[in-house]
Design a protein around this motif. Structure first.
Motif, PDB file in Angstrom:
ATOM      1  N   LEU A   1     -36.540 -20.571 -34.341  1.00 56.60           N
ATOM      2  CA  LEU A   1     -37.943 -20.638 -34.720  1.00 56.60           C
ATOM      3  C   LEU A   1     -38.640 -19.521 -33.979  1.00 56.60           C
ATOM      4  O   LEU A   1     -38.787 -19.566 -32.754  1.00 56.60           O
ATOM      5  N   VAL A   2     -39.014 -18.481 -34.713  1.00 52.21           N
ATOM      6  CA  VAL A   2     -39.639 -17.303 -34.116  1.00 52.21           C
ATOM      7  C   VAL A   2     -41.144 -17.553 -34.084  1.00 52.21           C
ATOM      8  O   VAL A   2     -41.810 -17.519 -35.120  1.00 52.21           O
TER       9      VAL A   2
ATOM     10  N   ARG B   1     -38.665  -7.103 -33.977  1.00 55.13           N
ATOM     11  CA  ARG B   1     -37.482  -6.997 -33.109  1.00 55.13           C
ATOM     12  C   ARG B   1     -36.846  -8.372 -32.881  1.00 55.13           C
ATOM     13  O   ARG B   1     -35.616  -8.483 -32.814  1.00 55.13           O
ATOM     14  N   PHE B   2     -37.657  -9.411 -32.743  1.00 54.27           N
ATOM     15  CA  PHE B   2     -37.104 -10.755 -32.623  1.00 54.27           C
ATOM     16  C   PHE B   2     -36.296 -11.101 -33.878  1.00 54.27           C
ATOM     17  O   PHE B   2     -35.181 -11.632 -33.788  1.00 54.27           O
TER      18      PHE B   2
ATOM     19  N   GLU C   1     -30.978 -11.665 -36.889  1.00 52.79           N
ATOM     20  CA  GLU C   1     -30.055 -11.223 -37.931  1.00 52.79           C
ATOM     21  C   GLU C   1     -28.762 -10.700 -37.314  1.00 52.79           C
ATOM     22  O   GLU C   1     -27.666 -10.995 -37.806  1.00 52.79           O
ATOM     23  N   TYR C   2     -28.871  -9.924 -36.247  1.00 59.12           N
ATOM     24  CA  TYR C   2     -27.683  -9.349 -35.608  1.00 59.12           C
ATOM     25  C   TYR C   2     -26.750 -10.443 -35.099  1.00 59.12           C
ATOM     26  O   TYR C   2     -25.528 -10.313 -35.152  1.00 59.12           O
TER      27      TYR C   2
ATOM     28  N   PRO D   1     -42.850 -14.246 -27.679  1.00 54.67           N
ATOM     29  CA  PRO D   1     -43.417 -13.871 -26.381  1.00 54.67           C
ATOM     30  C   PRO D   1     -44.008 -15.072 -25.654  1.00 54.67           C
ATOM     31  O   PRO D   1     -44.253 -16.127 -26.253  1.00 54.67           O
ATOM     32  N   SER D   2     -44.239 -14.919 -24.352  1.00 51.24           N
ATOM     33  CA  SER D   2     -44.843 -15.984 -23.562  1.00 51.24           C
ATOM     34  C   SER D   2     -46.277 -16.234 -24.007  1.00 51.24           C
ATOM     35  O   SER D   2     -46.981 -15.319 -24.437  1.00 51.24           O
TER      36      SER D   2
END
Length: 288
Positions: A76-77, A93-94, A99-100, A162-163
């Motif tokens: 969960l981004v 980037r997340f 995906e990577y 991010p925080s």
């Protein structure tokens, strides 16, 4: 007996087997093979007098270093639409790292009372155009939590972002108790304070949540330039139509991906981010 490691502390591993958790030690052969059991590992154990021994670690589907956990199936981004302001590059980037690592990404936009902003609507459009599911939340009010809860079954889910965007609040709401201390936004820096320190699997809704919400490192240097496009599903969708094998969809002629961008089939911001990553890796090679 087969189970999954849900916690590791001081050389002891706690393995969930059906309806019980068994304290285990790992056999010495793993040290000799330079293989350390991880939270999330699927293992085979033997039990004597209530104590277990890990005999086998099954092959890992994937592995994250921070948080230290294996076999993640879903991320969960989480990004807030404001406070802190959304960073499109960081968001991409997340997703790229998900995906990577072959982790399904679901993008969660928190603080949805701030959605009626043209810039925010453009960010949401960019993510949806790439084929990612979006969930809209107001974590403090519990809005959208049930929608996330439905996605936990049969998954090992990590929260990342991010925080200060509300990951700990979401995690606590999903678990139904305070697992993570929630942090405040620094007024001076306008970013969140780190509030988590360890990894553990929490059983929720017939699945598992990683109690450390998210990647704490976003280093992408290890991804080879030729592998970057595999982290962009919408680019792969059109890459087969390129004239040249090995096309990077950058400066090559008759590129089907560039044509798809011009026709609006691939979001321009996503493509521009892809090109930035390619250029970073090109400069990195030239500087070696």
């Amino acid at each position: 007996m087969q189970g999954i490691i849900v916690k590791g502390i001081g050389g002891f591993y706690y393995v969930k087997v059906e309806d019980e958790v068994i304290e285990c030690k790992a056999r010495g052969k793993f040290r000799h093979n330079e293989l350390t059991p991880m939270v999330g590992d699927k293992v085979q154990i033997t039990v004597n007098n209530g104590k277990g021994t890990i005999d086998k670690i099954y092959e890992r589907h994937n592995m994250l270093i921070r948080p230290s956990v294996a076999n993640i199936t879903q991320a969960l981004v989480v990004f807030a639409l404001r406070n802190p302001d959304i960073n499109e590059d960081l968001l991409n980037r997340f997703i790229m790292l998900c995906e990577y690592n072959d982790i399904k990404a679901v993008v969660c936009f928190n603080k949805t009372d701030l959605l009626e902003d043209p810039q925010m609507e453009e960010v949401v459009s960019m993510i949806k155009s790439a084929g990612y599911e979006c969930i809209f939340l107001n974590a403090k009010q519990g809005i959208g939590i049930d929608e996330i809860r439905e996605k936990l079954k049969d998954n090992v889910t990590v929260l990342c972002g991010p925080s200060g965007v509300g990951k700990s609040t979401i995690l606590n709401n999903l678990a139904g108790r305070d697992i993570m201390e929630t942090g405040n936004i620094s007024e001076k820096l306008k970013r969140g304070k780190h509030t988590t320190r360890h990894s553990e699997l929490i059983e929720v809704e017939e699945g598992f949540l990683v109690d450390t919400p998210g990647f704490s490192s976003l280093n992408t240097d290890f991804i080879e330039k030729e592998d970057v496009q595999s982290c962009f599903p919408e680019i792969l969708q059109y890459a087969y139509g390129c004239k040249f094998t090995g096309c990077l969809h950058y400066k090559e002629p008759k590129c089907a991906v560039k044509e798809a961008v011009e026709e609006g089939k691939i979001h321009k911001k996503r493509y521009d981010f892809y090109i930035r990553v390619i250029e970073e890796k090109t400069k990195g090679r030239n500087n070696k």
